[in-house]
Design a protein around this motif. Structure first.
Motif, PDB file in Angstrom:
ATOM      1  N   THR A 283       0.825  -1.203   0.000  1.00  9.70           N
ATOM      2  CA  THR A 283       0.000   0.000   0.000  1.00  9.70           C
ATOM      3  C   THR A 283       0.859   1.253   0.000  1.00  9.70           C
ATOM      4  O   THR A 283       0.592   2.202  -0.747  1.00  9.70           O
ATOM      5  N   GLY A 284       1.894   1.267   0.832  1.00 12.20           N
ATOM      6  CA  GLY A 284       2.732   2.457   0.935  1.00 12.20           C
ATOM      7  C   GLY A 284       3.503   2.754  -0.329  1.00 12.20           C
ATOM      8  O   GLY A 284       3.536   3.895  -0.799  1.00 12.20           O
ATOM      9  N   LEU A 285       4.116   1.729  -0.921  1.00 15.61           N
ATOM     10  CA  LEU A 285       4.953   1.948  -2.087  1.00 15.61           C
ATOM     11  C   LEU A 285       4.147   2.144  -3.373  1.00 15.61           C
ATOM     12  O   LEU A 285       4.494   2.969  -4.216  1.00 15.61           O
ATOM     13  N   VAL A 286       3.067   1.373  -3.513  1.00 18.50           N
ATOM     14  CA  VAL A 286       2.285   1.435  -4.751  1.00 18.50           C
ATOM     15  C   VAL A 286       1.189   2.490  -4.677  1.00 18.50           C
ATOM     16  O   VAL A 286       1.130   3.417  -5.494  1.00 18.50           O
ATOM     17  N   GLU A 287       0.300   2.358  -3.688  1.00 21.53           N
ATOM     18  CA  GLU A 287      -0.857   3.242  -3.619  1.00 21.53           C
ATOM     19  C   GLU A 287      -0.489   4.666  -3.201  1.00 21.53           C
ATOM     20  O   GLU A 287      -1.115   5.629  -3.658  1.00 21.53           O
ATOM     21  N   LEU A 288       0.498   4.794  -2.322  1.00 20.80           N
ATOM     22  CA  LEU A 288       0.835   6.121  -1.802  1.00 20.80           C
ATOM     23  C   LEU A 288       1.989   6.760  -2.569  1.00 20.80           C
ATOM     24  O   LEU A 288       1.832   7.812  -3.184  1.00 20.80           O
ATOM     25  N   MET A 289       3.157   6.143  -2.565  1.00 21.37           N
ATOM     26  CA  MET A 289       4.321   6.766  -3.196  1.00 21.37           C
ATOM     27  C   MET A 289       4.196   6.820  -4.718  1.00 21.37           C
ATOM     28  O   MET A 289       4.347   7.883  -5.330  1.00 21.37           O
ATOM     29  N   ALA A 290       3.915   5.684  -5.339  1.00 24.66           N
ATOM     30  CA  ALA A 290       3.862   5.656  -6.808  1.00 24.66           C
ATOM     31  C   ALA A 290       2.711   6.493  -7.354  1.00 24.66           C
ATOM     32  O   ALA A 290       2.903   7.335  -8.234  1.00 24.66           O
ATOM     33  N   HIS A 291       1.509   6.289  -6.819  1.00 30.48           N
ATOM     34  CA  HIS A 291       0.341   7.012  -7.339  1.00 30.48           C
ATOM     35  C   HIS A 291       0.382   8.501  -7.009  1.00 30.48           C
ATOM     36  O   HIS A 291      -0.044   9.331  -7.805  1.00 30.48           O
ATOM     37  N   GLU A 292       0.883   8.834  -5.839  1.00 27.37           N
ATOM     38  CA  GLU A 292       0.870  10.233  -5.429  1.00 27.37           C
ATOM     39  C   GLU A 292       2.018  11.045  -6.036  1.00 27.37           C
ATOM     40  O   GLU A 292       1.911  12.264  -6.146  1.00 27.37           O
ATOM     41  N   PHE A 293       3.092  10.373  -6.441  1.00 29.50           N
ATOM     42  CA  PHE A 293       4.248  11.101  -6.951  1.00 29.50           C
ATOM     43  C   PHE A 293       4.587  10.735  -8.391  1.00 29.50           C
ATOM     44  O   PHE A 293       4.548  11.583  -9.283  1.00 29.50           O
ATOM     45  N   VAL A 294       4.902   9.471  -8.639  1.00 31.22           N
ATOM     46  CA  VAL A 294       5.374   9.079  -9.972  1.00 31.22           C
ATOM     47  C   VAL A 294       4.293   9.230 -11.037  1.00 31.22           C
ATOM     48  O   VAL A 294       4.560   9.721 -12.140  1.00 31.22           O
ATOM     49  N   PHE A 295       3.059   8.822 -10.732  1.00 30.22           N
ATOM     50  CA  PHE A 295       1.977   8.862 -11.710  1.00 30.22           C
ATOM     51  C   PHE A 295       1.062  10.067 -11.535  1.00 30.22           C
ATOM     52  O   PHE A 295      -0.019  10.111 -12.120  1.00 30.22           O
ATOM     53  N   ASN A 296       1.474  11.027 -10.750  1.00 29.80           N
ATOM     54  CA  ASN A 296       0.668  12.216 -10.482  1.00 29.80           C
ATOM     55  C   ASN A 296       1.185  13.371 -11.340  1.00 29.80           C
ATOM     56  O   ASN A 296       2.302  13.842 -11.164  1.00 29.80           O
ATOM     57  N   LYS A 297       0.348  13.817 -12.263  1.00 29.59           N
ATOM     58  CA  LYS A 297       0.756  14.878 -13.189  1.00 29.59           C
ATOM     59  C   LYS A 297       1.123  16.161 -12.452  1.00 29.59           C
ATOM     60  O   LYS A 297       2.051  16.882 -12.847  1.00 29.59           O
ATOM     61  N   ASP A 298       0.429  16.463 -11.366  1.00 28.03           N
ATOM     62  CA  ASP A 298       0.719  17.668 -10.602  1.00 28.03           C
ATOM     63  C   ASP A 298       2.127  17.635 -10.011  1.00 28.03           C
ATOM     64  O   ASP A 298       2.795  18.671  -9.907  1.00 28.03           O
ATOM     65  N   MET A 299       2.584  16.454  -9.601  1.00 29.85           N
ATOM     66  CA  MET A 299       3.911  16.339  -9.017  1.00 29.85           C
ATOM     67  C   MET A 299       5.009  16.359 -10.079  1.00 29.85           C
ATOM     68  O   MET A 299       6.095  16.885  -9.860  1.00 29.85           O
ATOM     69  N   ILE A 300       4.725  15.769 -11.227  1.00 26.01           N
ATOM     70  CA  ILE A 300       5.728  15.682 -12.288  1.00 26.01           C
ATOM     71  C   ILE A 300       5.884  17.005 -13.035  1.00 26.01           C
ATOM     72  O   ILE A 300       6.993  17.433 -13.359  1.00 26.01           O
ATOM     73  N   GLU A 301       4.765  17.684 -13.294  1.00 26.78           N
ATOM     74  CA  GLU A 301       4.796  18.901 -14.101  1.00 26.78           C
ATOM     75  C   GLU A 301       4.561  20.172 -13.291  1.00 26.78           C
ATOM     76  O   GLU A 301       4.723  21.272 -13.815  1.00 26.78           O
ATOM     77  N   GLY A 302       4.176  20.049 -12.027  1.00 28.33           N
ATOM     78  CA  GLY A 302       3.857  21.212 -11.205  1.00 28.33           C
ATOM     79  C   GLY A 302       5.094  21.893 -10.662  1.00 28.33           C
ATOM     80  O   GLY A 302       6.236  21.493 -10.942  1.00 28.33           O
ATOM     81  N   PRO A 303       4.889  22.919  -9.837  1.00 26.05           N
ATOM     82  CA  PRO A 303       6.018  23.661  -9.255  1.00 26.05           C
ATOM     83  C   PRO A 303       6.925  22.776  -8.411  1.00 26.05           C
ATOM     84  O   PRO A 303       6.454  21.917  -7.653  1.00 26.05           O
ATOM     85  N   THR A 304       8.207  23.009  -8.527  1.00 23.34           N
ATOM     86  CA  THR A 304       9.189  22.215  -7.779  1.00 23.34           C
ATOM     87  C   THR A 304       9.012  22.378  -6.275  1.00 23.34           C
ATOM     88  O   THR A 304       9.196  21.437  -5.508  1.00 23.34           O
TER      89      THR A 304
END
Length: 328
Positions: A283-304
């Motif tokens: 849950t932590g690595l897939v649902e939280l870290m991966a979904h919230e950061f790696v696959f989240n457009k806001d995190m990838i393209e948003g403000p640093t």
């Protein structure tokens, strides 16, 4: 707190739990319930109450959400997997338990079990949504499911994050998280009721349960459910709030005969901790870290600065929860 090998050998299967601090142990049922409920319900109630939602800055919710993610991940490794390895490697157990890394194997089985459940649940759910023409998720994008058994799903522009819009999918995800946390919480309560190191463990568990509650509560608060499922976040928070107190109460009831370092306690506790660790790791690595950061457009393209802020919150939660592992 782990006992020394010599002490564990002396206590293997003999006697019961500690009999001191009876009044404070009874009071701990209500104190831990209050702190657990506060941690889990605060994010949920704050987001639902217009007065609080307006007055509490959005950054506070973000801190709670990502801080909680770090807490959950640290709980999996420091507070579950390590104790499981210790318990199933105890000198109280038959020598056959030392011939294979059972704790790590159970953790691995748990990870794959949850993975397979989610794969087939989402596969089944997508088919059902397709039949009734509702939306689903594919490759991180919202897609429209058109009626018809053989028709392909038509991709639509991504309007939001790749967040599942199906209530069943959201409930399944949070149910998996809660299941792992609740198993752990009951055993934590049971240990607190009978341990000889009560004072230190009591203080640590108060913070442990509140931090972990923030992690669970922030996930519950951000569920986007239709009105008929509006009770789910409240129910989930309350379940979390009562599980450790229930474990404490059960431990108080059997502490005359329950030895937390006995062979049976090591086996049962080790298996539950190993199984729960797999759930929370997935849950932590897939649902939280991966979904919230790696696959989240806001995190990838948003403000640093937003990315740095949320990563800092997550690392802070993981760091503080890992530090608590020194005492519990």
């Amino acid at each position: 707190m782990a006992a020394s090998p010599v002490l564990r050998r002396a206590n293997c299967g003999n006697g019961g739990g500690a009999e001191d601090y009876t009044g404070l142990r009874i009071a701990s049922v209500f104190i831990v319930m209050a702190t657990s409920m506060f941690g889990a319900l605060f994010p949920v109630v704050s987001r639902r109450t217009k007065w609080l939602n307006v007055r509490i800055p959005f950054a506070v919710f973000q801190v709670a959400k990502y801080f909680g993610s770090g807490v959950i991940i640290a709980t999996a490794f420091i507070h579950l997997l390590d104790p499981a390895i210790s318990a199933l490697g105890s000198s109280c157990l038959p020598s056959s338990w030392a011939e294979y890394p059972y704790a790590l194997a159970l953790c691995l089985v748990s990870i794959y079990m949850i993975f397979l459940i989610e794969v087939f649940a989402f596969r089944f759910g997508t088919r059902m949504l397709k039949k009734i023409g509702m939306t689903a998720v594919k490759d991180g994008q919202s897609i429209k499911a058109t009626p018809g058994e053989g028709e392909e799903l038509e991709s639509l522009p991504q309007l939001e994050k790749g967040v599942p819009v199906s209530p069943i999918a959201q409930v399944l995800g949070i149910a998996v998280l809660e299941f792992g946390v609740l198993l752990h919480s009951v055993f934590v309560g049971l240990t607190l009721a009978v341990t000889a190191n009560f004072k230190i463990l009591f203080v640590v568990i108060i913070f442990h349960q509140m931090f972990e509650g923030l992690g669970v509560g922030s996930r519950l608060a951000y569920m986007d459910l239709p009105p008929r499922y509006s009770y789910v976040p409240i129910l989930g928070a309350c379940l979390y709030g009562i599980t450790t107190p229930v474990g404490i109460a059960a431990g108080l009831g059997v502490r005359a005969s329950y030895n937390p370092h006995s062979t049976t306690a090591d086996i049962v506790g080790g298996i539950l901790d190993a199984f729960s660790s797999g759930i929370l790791i997935y849950t932590g690595l897939v649902e939280l870290m991966a979904h919230e950061f790696v696959f989240n457009k806001d995190m990838i393209e948003g403000p640093t600065r937003n990315l740095v802020f949320t990563l800092g919150c997550m690392l802070l939660g993981a760091g503080l929860m890992s530090l608590l592992g020194k005492w519990a």
